[in-house]
Write an enzyme that holds these catalytic residues in place. Structure first.
Site, PDB file in Angstrom:
ATOM      1  N   PHE A 180      -1.140  15.780   4.504  1.00  0.00           N
ATOM      2  CA  PHE A 180      -1.557  15.298   3.333  1.00  0.00           C
ATOM      3  C   PHE A 180      -0.321  15.396   2.498  1.00  0.00           C
ATOM      4  O   PHE A 180       0.218  16.367   2.199  1.00  0.00           O
ATOM      5  CB  PHE A 180      -2.918  15.850   2.835  1.00  0.00           C
ATOM      6  CG  PHE A 180      -3.331  15.016   1.840  1.00  0.00           C
ATOM      7  CD1 PHE A 180      -4.264  14.126   2.009  1.00  0.00           C
ATOM      8  CD2 PHE A 180      -3.233  15.339   0.531  1.00  0.00           C
ATOM      9  CE1 PHE A 180      -4.990  13.220   1.029  1.00  0.00           C
ATOM     10  CE2 PHE A 180      -3.850  14.315  -0.532  1.00  0.00           C
ATOM     11  CZ  PHE A 180      -4.618  13.506  -0.181  1.00  0.00           C
ATOM     12  N   VAL A 181      -0.020  14.347   1.843  1.00  0.00           N
ATOM     13  CA  VAL A 181       1.056  14.179   1.143  1.00  0.00           C
ATOM     14  C   VAL A 181       0.793  13.989  -0.212  1.00  0.00           C
ATOM     15  O   VAL A 181      -0.200  13.087  -0.534  1.00  0.00           O
ATOM     16  CB  VAL A 181       2.376  13.331   1.572  1.00  0.00           C
ATOM     17  CG1 VAL A 181       2.758  14.109   3.019  1.00  0.00           C
ATOM     18  CG2 VAL A 181       1.782  12.019   1.907  1.00  0.00           C
ATOM     19  N   GLU A 238       0.863  -1.389  -0.151  1.00  0.00           N
ATOM     20  CA  GLU A 238      -0.059   0.013   0.055  1.00  0.00           C
ATOM     21  C   GLU A 238       0.961   1.177   0.159  1.00  0.00           C
ATOM     22  O   GLU A 238       1.803   1.134   0.397  1.00  0.00           O
ATOM     23  CB  GLU A 238      -0.888  -0.062   1.313  1.00  0.00           C
ATOM     24  CG  GLU A 238      -2.266   0.396   1.175  1.00  0.00           C
ATOM     25  CD  GLU A 238      -2.976   1.212   0.330  1.00  0.00           C
ATOM     26  OE1 GLU A 238      -2.448   1.809  -0.690  1.00  0.00           O
ATOM     27  OE2 GLU A 238      -3.981   1.460   0.523  1.00  0.00           O
ATOM     28  N   ASP A 275      -3.726   5.605   6.396  1.00  0.00           N
ATOM     29  CA  ASP A 275      -4.356   6.986   7.153  1.00  0.00           C
ATOM     30  C   ASP A 275      -5.162   6.490   8.211  1.00  0.00           C
ATOM     31  O   ASP A 275      -4.645   6.000   9.267  1.00  0.00           O
ATOM     32  CB  ASP A 275      -5.118   7.687   6.137  1.00  0.00           C
ATOM     33  CG  ASP A 275      -5.396   9.198   6.824  1.00  0.00           C
ATOM     34  OD1 ASP A 275      -5.130   9.374   7.998  1.00  0.00           O
ATOM     35  OD2 ASP A 275      -5.867   9.867   6.143  1.00  0.00           O
TER      36      ASP A 275
HETATM   37  P1  IMP Z   1      -7.261   5.170   4.994  1.00  0.00           P
HETATM   38  O1  IMP Z   1      -8.469   4.005   4.435  1.00  0.00           O
HETATM   39  O2  IMP Z   1      -7.916   6.137   5.683  1.00  0.00           O
HETATM   40  O3  IMP Z   1      -6.146   4.406   5.421  1.00  0.00           O
HETATM   41  O4  IMP Z   1      -6.888   5.565   3.592  1.00  0.00           O
HETATM   42  C1  IMP Z   1      -6.084   5.211   2.470  1.00  0.00           C
HETATM   43  C2  IMP Z   1      -5.797   5.593   1.325  1.00  0.00           C
HETATM   44  O5  IMP Z   1      -6.420   7.144   1.289  1.00  0.00           O
HETATM   45  C3  IMP Z   1      -4.663   5.599   0.680  1.00  0.00           C
HETATM   46  O6  IMP Z   1      -4.525   4.366  -0.187  1.00  0.00           O
HETATM   47  C4  IMP Z   1      -4.661   6.740  -0.185  1.00  0.00           C
HETATM   48  O7  IMP Z   1      -5.383   6.599  -1.335  1.00  0.00           O
HETATM   49  C5  IMP Z   1      -5.491   7.998   0.380  1.00  0.00           C
HETATM   50  N1  IMP Z   1      -4.565   8.741   1.361  1.00  0.00           N
HETATM   51  C6  IMP Z   1      -4.589   9.010   2.738  1.00  0.00           C
HETATM   52  N2  IMP Z   1      -3.518   9.678   2.916  1.00  0.00           N
HETATM   53  C7  IMP Z   1      -3.241  10.198   1.810  1.00  0.00           C
HETATM   54  C8  IMP Z   1      -2.284  11.315   1.549  1.00  0.00           C
HETATM   55  O8  IMP Z   1      -1.732  11.929   2.408  1.00  0.00           O
HETATM   56  N3  IMP Z   1      -1.872  11.571   0.244  1.00  0.00           N
HETATM   57  C9  IMP Z   1      -2.643  10.966  -1.000  1.00  0.00           C
HETATM   58  N4  IMP Z   1      -3.521   9.850  -0.594  1.00  0.00           N
HETATM   59  C10 IMP Z   1      -3.836   9.719   0.793  1.00  0.00           C
END
Ligand code: IMP
Ligand code: MG
Length: 174
Positions: A152-153, A99, A103
């Site tokens: 956010f990156v 992955e 987040d």
């Molecule tokens: P989660 O389900 O909240 O863990 O989010 C994961 C997904 O959100 C990642 O696979 C990314 O597509 C997107 N994401 C989360 N944080 C970032 C970020 O800082 N930059 C770009 N995409 C992000």
């Protein structure tokens, strides 16, 4: 398109190269003599996956899955839909899920459950980046490249509204 733009470089190109190499060495040692199936999650993990497998000292098979999570551009809702499934069967395989960033951890948790139901011999995860919320969840991510603060990156595969994936470094969106 986002009205924000990439700002400070958080992880340089050299730091990415060095860390990916280290992670690949660790994975190569852990999976020596086994039949590794690497699953990259599109699109964010595409560059990371490509760089990682080229540094492995062991043979592997590569496949990809694409998911879309419902929610805003910068926050996932945890409701995940598989938009491209695997071409290969994972039953009996040693699977490493790759992955880009964890987040909230909801996307990875969904994928882990989905893949575990297909009876792999083993299932581990490898994330280039992990944010504080993910560190609080009990996801047992086996390999983590960099722990990030809550920013956010973009870059090195990561997007904001499909932009900036092509940057060769990771930058904070400001
Ligand atoms: P989660 O389900 O909240 O863990 O989010 C994961 C997904 O959100 C990642 O696979 C990314 O597509 C997107 N994401 C989360 N944080 C970032 C970020 O800082 N930059 C770009 N995409 C992000
Ligand atoms: Mg994304």
């Amino acid at each position: 398109m986002s009205d924000r733009a990439p700002g400070d470089v958080l992880v340089s190109r050299d730091d990415l190269t060095a860390r990916v190499r280290e992670m690949a060495a660790e994975i190569s040692a852990d999976y020596a003599g086994r039949d590794l199936l690497v699953i990259g999650i599109l699109k964010g993990a595409v560059f990371f996956t490509a760089d990682l497998v080229r540094e492995l000292a062991i043979p592997c098979e590569i496949d990809f899955m694409a998911v879309s999570s419902y929610g805003s551009a910068t926050h996932s809702s945890g409701v995940v839909r598989i938009t491209k499934d695997l071409d290969v069967a994972v039953e009996g395989r040693d699977v490493l899920l790759v992955e880009d960033v964890i987040d909230s951890g909801r996307t990875l948790r969904y994928l882990m459950r989905n893949l575990a139901a297909r009876d792999p011999a083993s299932l581990e995860t490898c994330a280039l980046l992990s944010k504080p919320a993910a560190d609080r969840l009990d996801l047992r991510t086996r390999y983590v490249g960099f722990h990030l603060p809550d920013v956010f990156v973009v870059g090195y595969g990561l997007d904001a509204g499909e932009r900036y994936r092509e940057l060769p470094y990771i930058s904070v969106l400001s």
